[in-house]
Design a protein around this motif. Sequence first.
Motif, PDB file in Angstrom:
ATOM      1  N   TYR A  28       0.846  -1.194   0.000  1.00 57.51           N
ATOM      2  CA  TYR A  28       0.000   0.000   0.000  1.00 57.51           C
ATOM      3  C   TYR A  28       0.879   1.239   0.000  1.00 57.51           C
ATOM      4  CZ  TYR A  28      -3.503  -3.434   1.117  1.00 57.51           C
ATOM      5  OH  TYR A  28      -4.317  -4.531   1.070  1.00 57.51           O
ATOM      6  N   TRP A  29       0.566   2.172  -0.904  1.00 52.66           N
ATOM      7  CA  TRP A  29       1.364   3.369  -1.141  1.00 52.66           C
ATOM      8  C   TRP A  29       0.576   4.617  -0.791  1.00 52.66           C
ATOM      9  CZ3 TRP A  29       6.264   2.715  -3.379  1.00 52.66           C
ATOM     10  CH2 TRP A  29       6.540   1.426  -3.845  1.00 52.66           C
ATOM     11  N   ALA A  30       1.225   5.566  -0.155  1.00 54.41           N
ATOM     12  CA  ALA A  30       0.652   6.905   0.033  1.00 54.41           C
ATOM     13  C   ALA A  30       1.033   7.659  -1.233  1.00 54.41           C
ATOM     14  CB  ALA A  30       1.236   7.578   1.269  1.00 54.41           C
ATOM     15  N   GLY A  31       0.099   7.778  -2.172  1.00 58.53           N
ATOM     16  CA  GLY A  31       0.402   8.329  -3.487  1.00 58.53           C
ATOM     17  C   GLY A  31       0.917   7.214  -4.378  1.00 58.53           C
ATOM     18  N   ASP A  32       0.576   7.235  -5.643  1.00 59.71           N
ATOM     19  CA  ASP A  32       1.024   6.220  -6.584  1.00 59.71           C
ATOM     20  C   ASP A  32       2.547   6.248  -6.694  1.00 59.71           C
ATOM     21  OD1 ASP A  32       1.683   4.989  -9.271  1.00 59.71           O
ATOM     22  OD2 ASP A  32      -0.490   4.679  -9.224  1.00 59.71           O
ATOM     23  N   GLU A 123      -8.597  14.917  -9.969  1.00 59.61           N
ATOM     24  CA  GLU A 123      -8.392  13.484 -10.158  1.00 59.61           C
ATOM     25  C   GLU A 123      -8.165  13.099 -11.621  1.00 59.61           C
ATOM     26  OE1 GLU A 123     -10.489   9.221  -9.110  1.00 59.61           O
ATOM     27  OE2 GLU A 123     -11.180  11.024  -8.107  1.00 59.61           O
ATOM     28  N   SER A 124      -8.900  13.701 -12.541  1.00 65.44           N
ATOM     29  CA  SER A 124      -8.743  13.340 -13.956  1.00 65.44           C
ATOM     30  C   SER A 124      -7.340  13.690 -14.462  1.00 65.44           C
ATOM     31  CB  SER A 124      -9.808  14.026 -14.810  1.00 65.44           C
ATOM     32  OG  SER A 124      -9.699  15.432 -14.693  1.00 65.44           O
ATOM     33  N   GLU A 125      -6.826  14.852 -14.075  1.00 58.37           N
ATOM     34  CA  GLU A 125      -5.476  15.256 -14.488  1.00 58.37           C
ATOM     35  C   GLU A 125      -4.426  14.337 -13.857  1.00 58.37           C
ATOM     36  OE1 GLU A 125      -4.408  19.420 -14.171  1.00 58.37           O
ATOM     37  OE2 GLU A 125      -6.530  19.943 -14.327  1.00 58.37           O
ATOM     38  N   ARG A 126      -4.634  14.017 -12.582  1.00 58.45           N
ATOM     39  CA  ARG A 126      -3.681  13.160 -11.872  1.00 58.45           C
ATOM     40  C   ARG A 126      -3.630  11.773 -12.524  1.00 58.45           C
ATOM     41  NH1 ARG A 126      -5.668  13.628  -6.998  1.00 58.45           N
ATOM     42  NH2 ARG A 126      -6.891  11.742  -7.042  1.00 58.45           N
ATOM     43  N   ARG A 127      -4.786  11.200 -12.826  1.00 58.84           N
ATOM     44  CA  ARG A 127      -4.818   9.877 -13.463  1.00 58.84           C
ATOM     45  C   ARG A 127      -4.115   9.901 -14.813  1.00 58.84           C
ATOM     46  NH1 ARG A 127     -10.795   7.301 -12.413  1.00 58.84           N
ATOM     47  NH2 ARG A 127     -10.592   7.148 -10.156  1.00 58.84           N
TER      48      ARG A 127
END
Length: 159
Positions: A28-32, A123-127
């Motif tokens: 499990y990661w805090a941030g990808d 979220e869309s930009e981050r993905r």
Amino acid sequence: MDNERIRAICMAMPHVAETLNWGHHLVYWAGDREIGGKMFALTDLDSSGSGVLSFHCGAERFHELMENEGIVPAPHLARAYWVMLERWDALRPREIEEELRRAYQLIFDKLPKRTRAVLAMPESERRKLILERKRASGGRKVGKAATGKAGKTAARKKK
């Protein structure tokens, strides 16, 4: 407590990503990790190791947790103040949930500014950014770690 409950707790936290690493560990990661996220917990999915759950706890809490039977320093990660539960009943379920939330917050607070900036994006930009970085890396690490021996060899040849 079991792997499914741990997954539900971790994935309910903001900006958490999960990966399958080292064959049978759910990390499990805090941030990808593609944008500089850092791991805060991992579970052993097939119980082939000596423990069921490992997590970051910080220097102060590390020694307190080590006093509990069934909690040992996490292999390869103890120097960074990680502990490993040898069995699910080493802590009560509520205590495990609290420790996971604390682990997440400790790691999230240490994320670099550039990683936090990406996490603050819509979220869309981050993905889209994460997907671009995954495509660009082709599954390889991106950044300084990607140079490895090849980068050192190339630097020697120039001399």
